[in-house]
Design an enzyme around this catalytic site. Structure first.
Site, PDB file in Angstrom:
ATOM      1  CB  CYS A   1      -4.527  -1.639   4.053  1.00 23.20           C
ATOM      2  SG  CYS A   1      -3.932  -1.680   5.762  1.00 23.20           S
TER       3      CYS A   1
ATOM      4  CE  LYS B   1      -7.648   1.241   3.301  1.00 27.30           C
ATOM      5  NZ  LYS B   1      -6.467   1.586   4.122  1.00 27.30           N
TER       6      LYS B   1
ATOM      7  CD  GLU C   1      -2.502   1.042   2.814  1.00 24.92           C
ATOM      8  OE1 GLU C   1      -3.514   1.729   2.973  1.00 24.92           O
ATOM      9  OE2 GLU C   1      -2.052   0.257   3.686  1.00 24.92           O
TER      10      GLU C   1
END
Length: 610
Positions: free
Chosen positions: A151, A117, A45
């Site tokens: 994540c 994300k 990430e």
């Protein structure tokens, strides 16, 4: 597009700095990995931009666009070496001025894709970056259909289920999970690491290439560590490769691990899930559940439970019930109990019920088995869950009944997700009810319904405190051992069965499993309690012996984890509910089919509205 079945992939543990360092270094690592045969290289990430920026102004000099500096540099490497490269970055959208925590992928012939994300962790992650708005794209490539996740996305099962429903072969999972020593303030803030992902690939039935940050950084007088441990899992949940974990005395630098995954290998777990799931029962996915949800039970309850595991004699209801009675009696002497969970088809043993023998084993409510169970609940003054094949109005069901401590029925659940054998004789229930009891809100998962991740999600959204799971489990038909890469979680927690482990973690409900031992089916015992934050090590799985008859006692308290890194309330409120619609649509729905076909579009029914 015809895809390669066997693909060599690489996962990189990387210590990110700034763009001036990161992009050339990552290009160098990607070229070396490609020369070593990797057709997909995955970085962590925000690896190309760095991420230790407390504000958007401090991040701006290193933010990137799509396409941008990294896509150009990595695109050249991908073209030259015929590989695909996935990485994370802080994306700046010049059209809107909005920043995102994004992931991108490039490949030969100018191929590129972008993902933003969805799930942003409470705290720094959502102070100046917005949640994603590109849906969950799946990119069709010659090496397979590839999805990207970042994540904290993995804290919600829907983040994996949506790409899987779009027939993704591979998830590139990018994380940068810096954390403090537990001795410092904030040391329990966020534990989204490679370890959090480790039990999910085999449950969802998908190959995962996971990359995490490594090394030690100093930020505002705090020492932070990236745990590394970048790993590759096959779709059956087996760990194919894993980098060593970083620790504070050994901050390892970039490390690349390789494995070959097979995207065409038979996958019984995924096949069972796709064949057995029932979208019509998952409407709760579409609703926002706020903090004032009336279903919430925040009262702390002390629970002292027994999980009864014994070696049954097939069909011997009275004989088997006497064994159960004896085992509970041995445990209750001088101790207070308030819950007992019995195995699947509790008094008849682990016989497979078929169309030919169901009439022999099925009983009505208020019949012999029902009354034996009610009397056990009353005798020992416990809430008790047992299950049996039920006959009612000419139909058969697999049924679980919950009694309170007086022997009164307070819940009835008819198995809603039937396996292929059960479909030949049983009628499916059409509800996923949660029952109020003196010790909390209870959901029931009957035996191999553990296969279905959405069942866990529904009970979370309906705010169950406890999941009771009667099983007849032999470790052959599904599941397997928890095998989280060493050094990422305390080893005391690194045990159990990975589906039950994940059920507790993702529902944030204590999960209690009762199993048989031995018998014709070869069941493995290991009845267990799985706690809410087992990756912390404070509440590791409490597992009974493999081959011993006993009433395994577990003691815990509900609604006591508010100071740990996550809880059910947080998970319910954080969920990006707007993205979940496809999970609730049947496979023959026109909107679902279009969404599945147009696998990079975030829009449902794009072409169906004029």
């Amino acid at each position: 597009m015809a895809n390669a079945a066997e693909v060599k992939v690489a996962a990189v543990s990387f210590h990110s700095k700034d763009q001036a360092y990161n992009i050339p270094k990552m290009s160098e690592i990607s070229a070396a990995a490609a020369k070593n045969g990797a057709r997909l290289v995955v970085f962590p990430e925000m690896s190309s931009t760095g991420f230790l920026y407390p504000s958007i102004n401090e991040a701006k000099p290193n933010m990137d666009t799509f396409p941008g500096k990294a896509t150009e540099a990595f695109g050249r490497v991908a073209q030259k070496y015929n590989t695909y490269i996935a990485w994370g970055y802080i994306e700046f959208d010049p059209a809107t001025g909005v920043a995102y925590n994004s992931a991108a992928i490039v490949g030969p012939n100018g191929f590129k894709g972008n993902y933003r994300k969805h799930q942003l962790a409470v705290g720094d992650d959502n102070l100046w970056r917005a949640p994603g708005n590109l849906g969950f794209p799946v990119f069709d490539t010659p090496i397979g259909r590839i999805a990207l996740l970042v994540c904290y996305d993995d804290t919600q099962l829907q983040s994996l289920l949506l790409p899987a429903l779009r027939n993704a072969d591979i998830i590139a999972y990018l994380t940068a999970s810096l954390y403090n020593p537990k001795s410092e303030a904030g040391g329990s803030d966020n534990h989204t690491t490679i370890g959090s992902m480790a039990t999910l690939p085999g449950w969802i039935g998908i190959n995962v290439v996971g990359a995490d940050s490594s090394g030690v950084d100093k930020v505002m007088e705090m020492t932070l560590i990236g745990p590394g441990g970048s790993s590759i899992w096959g779709a059956q949940g087996n760990v194919l490769a894993s980098a060593s974990a970083t620790n504070f005395t050994d901050p390892k630098q970039p490390k690349v691990v390789y494995a070959t995954i097979n995207t065409s290998k038979s996958n019984p777990q995924r096949e069972f899930w796709l064949k057995t799931r029932r979208p019509e029962l998952y409407a709760d996915y579409n609703f926002y559940r706020p903090t004032h949800d009336s279903n919430v039970n925040n009262v702390s309850a002390q629970v002292s439970a027994v999980l009864v595991q014994y070696e049954p004699k097939t069909g011997a209801v009275e004989e088997n019930s006497k064994v159960i009675d004896r085992l509970i009696d041995e445990k209750i002497l001088g101790q207070g109990l308030n819950l007992a969970v019995l195995p699947f088809n509790s008094f008849i043993g682990n016989e497979t019920i078929t169309k030919e023998n169901v009439a022999k084993f099925a009983e009505p409510l208020n019949g012999k088995s029902y009354n034996i169970a009610a009397n056990l609940a009353k005798k020992y003054q416990v809430n008790l869950l047992f299950s049996m094949p039920e006959v009612a109005d000419g139909k058969y069901y697999e049924t679980a009944i919950l009694f309170d401590f007086t022997g009164k029925q307070i819940g009835l659940y008819r198995k809603s997700h039937l396996n292929e054998v059960e479909k030949t004789w049983a009628t499916a229930g059409n509800e996923l009810p949660v029952f109020n009891s003196p010790i909390g809100r209870i959901g029931v998962v009957l035996n191999d319904e553990a296969h279905i991740p959405e069942v866990t999600d529904m009970y979370m959204l309906k705010r169950a405190n406890l999941l009771l799971v009667p099983v007849a489990y032999n470790q052959k038909d599904y599941g397997g051992d928890v095998k989280i890469p060493k050094g990422l979680i305390p080893e005391e927690s690194n045990k159990g069965m990975f589906i039950w482990f994940s059920m507790a973690q993702h529902s944030q409900a204590f999960t209690l499993v009762a199993n048989y031992v031995n018998g014709a089916h070869g069941d493995v015992g290991q009845s267990a309690l799985y706690s809410l934050v087992l990756e912390e090590g404070f509440y590791p799985p409490n597992i009974a012996p493999k081959d011993k008859e006993l009433a395994h006692q577990v003691v815990f308290a509900t609604n006591q984890n508010q100071n740990l890194w996550t809880n059910q309330q947080q998970k319910v409120v954080e969920r990006i509910w707007q993205a979940a619609l496809p999970l609730t649509l049947p496979k023959d729905n026109a909107c679902f089919q279009e969404w599945q076909k147009n696998s990079t579009s975030p829009i449902i029914c794009k072409g169906l509205y004029k």
